[in-house]
Design an enzyme around this catalytic site. Structure first.
Site, short mmCIF file in Angstrom:
data_model
loop_
_atom_site.label_atom_id
_atom_site.label_comp_id
_atom_site.label_asym_id
_atom_site.label_seq_id
_atom_site.Cartn_x
_atom_site.Cartn_y
_atom_site.Cartn_z
N ASP A 112 0.85 -1.21 -0.10
CA ASP A 112 0.05 0.05 0.07
C ASP A 112 0.98 1.28 0.06
OD1 ASP A 112 -2.04 1.87 0.34
OD2 ASP A 112 -2.40 1.11 2.42
N VAL A 162 -9.46 -3.21 -0.29
CA VAL A 162 -9.85 -4.32 -0.67
C VAL A 162 -9.72 -5.56 0.55
CG1 VAL A 162 -9.19 -4.13 -2.99
CG2 VAL A 162 -7.45 -4.77 -1.44
N ARG A 174 -11.13 -12.31 5.87
CA ARG A 174 -9.89 -13.01 5.26
C ARG A 174 -10.42 -14.27 4.74
NH1 ARG A 174 -5.44 -10.56 7.45
NH2 ARG A 174 -5.71 -9.86 9.72
P1 IMP Z 1 1.99 -0.70 3.60
O1 IMP Z 1 3.06 -0.78 4.76
O2 IMP Z 1 1.24 0.83 3.82
O3 IMP Z 1 2.28 -1.01 2.37
O4 IMP Z 1 0.74 -1.54 3.94
C1 IMP Z 1 0.88 -2.92 4.22
C2 IMP Z 1 -0.11 -3.59 5.16
O5 IMP Z 1 -1.37 -2.86 5.23
C3 IMP Z 1 -0.55 -4.78 4.31
O6 IMP Z 1 0.07 -5.71 4.50
C4 IMP Z 1 -1.86 -5.28 4.71
O7 IMP Z 1 -2.03 -5.93 5.85
C5 IMP Z 1 -2.54 -3.60 5.01
N1 IMP Z 1 -3.37 -3.12 3.95
C6 IMP Z 1 -2.95 -2.03 3.13
N2 IMP Z 1 -4.03 -1.83 2.36
C7 IMP Z 1 -5.02 -2.62 2.69
C8 IMP Z 1 -6.10 -2.97 1.97
O8 IMP Z 1 -6.83 -2.37 0.96
N3 IMP Z 1 -7.08 -3.83 2.46
C9 IMP Z 1 -6.52 -4.76 3.67
N4 IMP Z 1 -5.41 -4.45 4.23
C10 IMP Z 1 -4.64 -3.40 3.69
#
Ligand code: IMP
Length: 183
Positions: A112, A162, A174
């Site tokens: 993300d 999502v 999940r």
């Molecule tokens: P990042 O560190 O912002 O890249 O986020 C990573 C983590 O956030 C992922 O491994 C997910 O657990 C959670 N996450 C990010 N976007 C989503 C989404 O759209 N749905 C559900 N979990 C998300």
């Protein structure tokens, strides 16, 4: 009826939009498996799933890879029950395996902001693996800030929240078999 579960609403009432179907997931994971099998031929990689979100993806992915491989897991903090990132990452459960000199593949559900994967890259590259690569089922390319290659990407998706196929909303959903958008 308002006593329907969110799962029932998703699967039976079309309450959420399907973004990636079961069939599309199956086909793409088969391709990723073939690619990883070819790229790692002659090696015995260790695949590290990032909990909790990647557990469904890694289970399907490893069965699409025709190599001797090891599996381990680590757990980092993510959003908690929020829909936006807290901006901080913490290691909640470390790996057990010694990865020095090993070919390591980190398996993520979604990139993300890119904070988690960046944290893992720094942490694991310090342990001197022979190689370190990343697999993610999904990436929100518009917002992900990652200054290194993500070697295997299942799908690029728009900046929407999502659920399903390992991804949660407040720790549930999940177990949905496809990926849905939660508006
Ligand atoms: P990042 O560190 O912002 O890249 O986020 C990573 C983590 O956030 C992922 O491994 C997910 O657990 C959670 N996450 C990010 N976007 C989503 C989404 O759209 N749905 C559900 N979990 C998300």
């Amino acid at each position: 009826m308002n006593d329907r579960t969110l799962f029932e609403k998703a699967v039976h009432d079309n309450a959420f939009r399907v973004l990636i179907s079961k069939e599309e997931l199956r086909e793409r994971i088969r391709e990723l498996g073939r690619q990883i099998t070819a790229d790692y031929r002659g090696k015995e990689p260790i695949m590290i799933g990032v909990l909790n979100g990647s557990f469904v993806f890694i289970a399907d992915l490893v069965r699409a890879i025709e190599l001797d491989l090891e599996i381990d897991f680590l757990k980092i903090s993510s959003y908690g029950n929020e829909l936006t990132s807290s901006g901080r990452v913490q290691m909640l459960k470390d790996i057990n395996a010694d990865i020095e000199g090993r070919h390591v593949l980190i398996v993520e559900d979604i990139v993300d902001t890119g904070l988690s994967i960046k944290f893992l890259e720094e942490k694991l590259s310090a342990l001197k693996p022979a190689s370190l690569k990343f697999v993610t089922l999904l990436i929100k390319r518009e917002i992900a800030k990652v200054d290194f290659d993500i070697d295997y990407v299942g799908f690029e998706i728009p900046n929407e929240f999502v659920i399903g196929y390992g991804l949660d909303h407040k720790q549930i959903l999940r177990n949905l078999p496809a990926i849905y958008v939660m508006d």
